[in-house]
Design an enzyme around this catalytic site. Structure first.
Site, PDB file in Angstrom:
ATOM      1  N   THR A  25     -21.787  18.982   3.519  1.00 34.29           N
ATOM      2  CA  THR A  25     -22.939  18.831   2.631  1.00 34.29           C
ATOM      3  C   THR A  25     -22.654  19.344   1.222  1.00 34.29           C
ATOM      4  OG1 THR A  25     -23.866  20.996   3.212  1.00 34.29           O
ATOM      5  CG2 THR A  25     -24.507  19.124   4.584  1.00 34.29           C
ATOM      6  N   ASP A  26     -23.536  18.951   0.316  1.00 31.40           N
ATOM      7  CA  ASP A  26     -23.487  19.492  -1.043  1.00 31.40           C
ATOM      8  C   ASP A  26     -24.362  20.750  -1.083  1.00 31.40           C
ATOM      9  OD1 ASP A  26     -26.154  18.644  -1.202  1.00 31.40           O
ATOM     10  OD2 ASP A  26     -25.693  16.916  -2.469  1.00 31.40           O
ATOM     11  N   PHE A  27     -24.597  21.272  -2.250  1.00 34.52           N
ATOM     12  CA  PHE A  27     -25.354  22.522  -2.398  1.00 34.52           C
ATOM     13  C   PHE A  27     -26.784  22.437  -1.853  1.00 34.52           C
ATOM     14  CE2 PHE A  27     -26.349  19.999  -6.059  1.00 34.52           C
ATOM     15  CZ  PHE A  27     -27.684  20.263  -6.304  1.00 34.52           C
ATOM     16  N   SER A  28     -27.335  21.229  -1.744  1.00 39.21           N
ATOM     17  CA  SER A  28     -28.723  21.095  -1.296  1.00 39.21           C
ATOM     18  C   SER A  28     -28.856  20.833   0.204  1.00 39.21           C
ATOM     19  CB  SER A  28     -29.393  19.947  -2.074  1.00 39.21           C
ATOM     20  OG  SER A  28     -28.830  18.697  -1.689  1.00 39.21           O
TER      21      SER A  28
END
Length: 149
Positions: A25-28
């Site tokens: 995943t990304d930061f979110s």
């Protein structure tokens, strides 16, 4: 080999369940778009594996001359995002089996709803990267449909 580790053959194809981890995943907490390619690759690899066509056996020449599969073209449509801890299902189906290529239709689903679709054209190549014809034994294994789920 654990059958569920490699997914399961279904009528006309294959299904593999994968969990989304933090690294996907990304930061979110949303799956990074390139990670879908990893999930699709796992689906294609295990689809072949359950048909008795492992990458190592292909390169060792089990089906004749040494060979490999290489993705030549891919069309992807991202429909909805996946998120951390989701359990996704990667579906892989043979759409076309040609003399030197395979066209696969793949989908990634969450609770039966498509998150993305892909059409993948895979070429048969020699270890030197030159195109070659698909061995009959490989084509026969991929052309025969498994029993329904």
């Amino acid at each position: 080999m654990e059958p569920m580790l490699s997914g399961r053959l279904i009528e006309g194809g294959h299904r593999l369940d994968v969990r989304v981890y933090f690294e996907d995943t990304d930061f979110s907490g949303v799956v990074y778009h390139a990670r879908y390619l990893h999930f699709l690759e796992r689906g294609r690899t295990d689809y072949l594996r359950l048909h008795g066509i492992g990458h190592r056996e292909l390169m060792d020449g089990r089906f004749g001359e040494p060979m490999a599969f290489a993705v030549r073209h891919m069309e992807i449509d991202f429909l909805r995002p996946a998120r951390i801890d989701d359990v996704l299902t990667v579906e892989t189906r043979t759409a076309l089996l040609g003399g030197a290529r395979i066209v696969l239709d793949q989908r990634i689903l969450l609770d039966g709803e498509p998150l993305m679709t892909a059409r993948v054209k895979v070429a048969v190549i020699s270890p030197e990267g030159k195109p070659r014809r698909m061995p009959t034994a490989v084509a026969e294994r991929l052309g025969a449909g498994p029993a329904a789920e």
